[in-house]
Enzyme design. Sequence first.
Site, PDB file in Angstrom:
ATOM      1  N   ASP A 202       0.805  -1.220   0.000  1.00 46.26           N
ATOM      2  CA  ASP A 202       0.000   0.000   0.000  1.00 46.26           C
ATOM      3  C   ASP A 202       0.837   1.268   0.000  1.00 46.26           C
ATOM      4  O   ASP A 202       2.043   1.246  -0.121  1.00 46.26           O
ATOM      5  CB  ASP A 202      -1.065  -0.016   1.098  1.00 46.26           C
ATOM      6  CG  ASP A 202      -0.463  -0.168   2.474  1.00 46.26           C
ATOM      7  OD1 ASP A 202       0.734   0.105   2.626  1.00 46.26           O
ATOM      8  OD2 ASP A 202      -1.195  -0.572   3.386  1.00 46.26           O
TER       9      ASP A 202
ATOM     10  N   LYS B 287      -4.047   3.040   0.682  1.00 50.18           N
ATOM     11  CA  LYS B 287      -5.095   3.876   1.270  1.00 50.18           C
ATOM     12  C   LYS B 287      -4.543   5.274   1.423  1.00 50.18           C
ATOM     13  O   LYS B 287      -3.609   5.502   2.156  1.00 50.18           O
ATOM     14  CB  LYS B 287      -5.492   3.359   2.649  1.00 50.18           C
ATOM     15  CG  LYS B 287      -6.204   2.042   2.592  1.00 50.18           C
ATOM     16  CD  LYS B 287      -6.531   1.565   3.974  1.00 50.18           C
ATOM     17  CE  LYS B 287      -5.365   0.820   4.582  1.00 50.18           C
ATOM     18  NZ  LYS B 287      -5.674   0.088   5.789  1.00 50.18           N
TER      19      LYS B 287
ATOM     20  N   MET C 200      -0.668   9.637  12.521  1.00 47.86           N
ATOM     21  CA  MET C 200      -1.868  10.172  11.845  1.00 47.86           C
ATOM     22  C   MET C 200      -2.290  11.488  12.494  1.00 47.86           C
ATOM     23  O   MET C 200      -1.576  12.017  13.335  1.00 47.86           O
ATOM     24  CB  MET C 200      -2.994   9.138  11.858  1.00 47.86           C
ATOM     25  CG  MET C 200      -2.549   7.818  11.222  1.00 47.86           C
ATOM     26  SD  MET C 200      -3.747   6.513  11.270  1.00 47.86           S
ATOM     27  CE  MET C 200      -3.292   5.647  12.758  1.00 47.86           C
TER      28      MET C 200
HETATM   29  N1  SAH Z   1       2.300   0.720  11.028  1.00 47.39           N
HETATM   30  C1  SAH Z   1       2.828   2.032  10.770  1.00 47.39           C
HETATM   31  C2  SAH Z   1       1.823   3.124  11.064  1.00 47.39           C
HETATM   32  C3  SAH Z   1       0.603   3.083  10.189  1.00 47.39           C
HETATM   33  S1  SAH Z   1      -0.493   4.390  10.480  1.00 47.39           S
HETATM   34  C4  SAH Z   1       4.127   2.217  11.546  1.00 47.39           C
HETATM   35  O1  SAH Z   1       4.455   1.406  12.406  1.00 47.39           O
HETATM   36  O2  SAH Z   1       4.860   3.164  11.232  1.00 47.39           O
HETATM   37  C5  SAH Z   1       0.010   5.555   9.268  1.00 47.39           C
HETATM   38  C6  SAH Z   1       0.687   6.729   9.924  1.00 47.39           C
HETATM   39  O3  SAH Z   1       2.040   6.394  10.208  1.00 47.39           O
HETATM   40  C7  SAH Z   1       0.785   7.974   9.099  1.00 47.39           C
HETATM   41  O4  SAH Z   1      -0.404   8.729   9.151  1.00 47.39           O
HETATM   42  C8  SAH Z   1       1.924   8.696   9.753  1.00 47.39           C
HETATM   43  O5  SAH Z   1       1.513   9.288  10.949  1.00 47.39           O
HETATM   44  C9  SAH Z   1       2.827   7.539  10.111  1.00 47.39           C
HETATM   45  N2  SAH Z   1       3.885   7.290   9.131  1.00 47.39           N
HETATM   46  C10 SAH Z   1       4.157   6.156   8.489  1.00 47.39           C
HETATM   47  N3  SAH Z   1       5.252   6.286   7.698  1.00 47.39           N
HETATM   48  C11 SAH Z   1       5.684   7.543   7.869  1.00 47.39           C
HETATM   49  C12 SAH Z   1       6.777   8.289   7.357  1.00 47.39           C
HETATM   50  N4  SAH Z   1       7.654   7.784   6.503  1.00 47.39           N
HETATM   51  N5  SAH Z   1       6.922   9.559   7.784  1.00 47.39           N
HETATM   52  C13 SAH Z   1       6.073  10.093   8.645  1.00 47.39           C
HETATM   53  N6  SAH Z   1       5.024   9.448   9.139  1.00 47.39           N
HETATM   54  C14 SAH Z   1       4.828   8.186   8.764  1.00 47.39           C
END
Ligand code: SAH
Length: 517
Positions: free
Chosen positions: A48, A70, A185
């Site tokens: 995704d 998404k 998020m």
């Molecule tokens: N499972 C993921 C989180 C999924 S929720 C984890 O462990 O990182 C999705 C959120 O993760 C986004 O809205 C943002 O807040 C954060 N996120 C994921 N990758 C990111 C990135 N490269 N830079 C900043 N925020 C990120």
Amino acid sequence: MPEKKTRSKAAKKNVGICYLVGAGPGDPGLMTLRGRECIELADVVVYDYLSNVDFLKWARPDAEKIYVGKKSKDHTLPQGGINQLLIDKAREGKIVTRLKGGDPLVFGRGGEEAQELVAAKVPFEIVPGISSSIAGPAYAGIPVTHRAHNTQLTIFTGHEDPTKAESTIDYEQIAKAPGTKVMLMGVERLRIITGKLQEHGLDPKTPMALVRWATTGQQQTVTGTVKTIADVVEKAGFKAPAVAVIGGVVGLRKELNWFENRPLFGKRVVVTRTRSQVGGLSRELRDLGADVLEMPTIRIQSSEGAELRAFAEMVKDSHRYEWIIFTSPNAVDYYFEMYDKLFTDIRSIGGARIAAIGPGTVQRLKAHRLEADLVPETAVAESLADAFETQIGSLENLTMFWPRADGAREVLAERLIDAAVLLDEGIAYCTVPETDDPTGAVARFREEGADVITFTSSSTVDCFFEMGLELPKGIKIASIGPITSDAVRKHGHKVDIEAKPHDIPGLVAAVRKICGA
Ligand code: SAH
């Protein structure tokens, strides 16, 4: 009933497996070794929005790749559909690798997907990943824990609308929790969320940072306090995806901001080499902090049919030649690929002397334990022909073998034949335009442009312009050497910098120079 038993056994044998793999926050180096193995093994890769599309390069070329991303509002495939897809594919007996951004179980719905797999009796494995909640702050120079600042870390989601009655996020608890708080998020709801936290007693002066596209060349960080951050974000036009960090640790960024201080940080650089060669140049540029767009314009493939058979004959006769000429690292690779099919002993190459066009080719020969006997001062065909004449003298009746590309420049052959060389030319490989864009780099280039575009051969130049892409205003052109530069000029563009020496380190240095880094 015996039949029934047999049938269920057969069905069981056919069930594949689903790997729920944490793909890390974006930097391809932050994928685990097990994660990479799962991609290499996969029959189907389901991925995704946030997982790095570069990972798809590790998948087998025939693996099916399915995007179920998404983007906050426009769900490409609803969660139920994703679960069903994983189950259906695994039930077809396939190895399904489901890539999820960060860690699959940190706000990643990996738990829900695993439960569905259990219910459907599909075997699965969870491969943890590096979560953006930890890596985002780390790449912004913010340690989420530090003995001088905190003994507790709270990770929460800002996904839910706090004004809604059904919100399950307890902002009072979060506001009161001591230590660092990390929010995933919720960038869109930042003003409401920071308001709630202050309402519940969080000191408005608490430092706060947001890190966007963390760990990638596109990373962007803004800082402020719980009170000011919403204004800062609004002013900067800062958007999701971002990780927010709240706490005294944010102050350490001043001292520890390692990633954003790299020399090419903030510069977008296009690499047009073939997918198989892109790695070295991209890695060096990324290590310097550049946002690298890999846009291979050509693909190299082995020759076929009669050409391939003729080439094979010549490789087989290697020991009969007085010289073997290599004019590209690719030629070395294709030569030895054929050699390995024909011989098991390195001595079968015989006593031929070796000519190499330039440092990259010399390097590749060294990997095969071969030293070049003749290397011209500049890496172009004319200089190679000159070097033969000045260093060897009369070339009359010398037997030479040139494993070459289909459509390579004829200069070398013409000069050698004029000098009465008995030249055998074997077509080892050919270049064809690359039409695939699995990393979405071409799309990004169209939308966002770039600071520098690099060209490493005249064929990459020709194929780039054949793609009909517009060069954005102000983009700088860096070329590896004079022939490549000529090709750029032929297409009506100015070369801003030419690599010296004409190799990859020279090109990297040229990119640094033109970026003032
Ligand atoms: N499972 C993921 C989180 C999924 S929720 C984890 O462990 O990182 C999705 C959120 O993760 C986004 O809205 C943002 O807040 C954060 N996120 C994921 N990758 C990111 C990135 N490269 N830079 C900043 N925020 C990120």
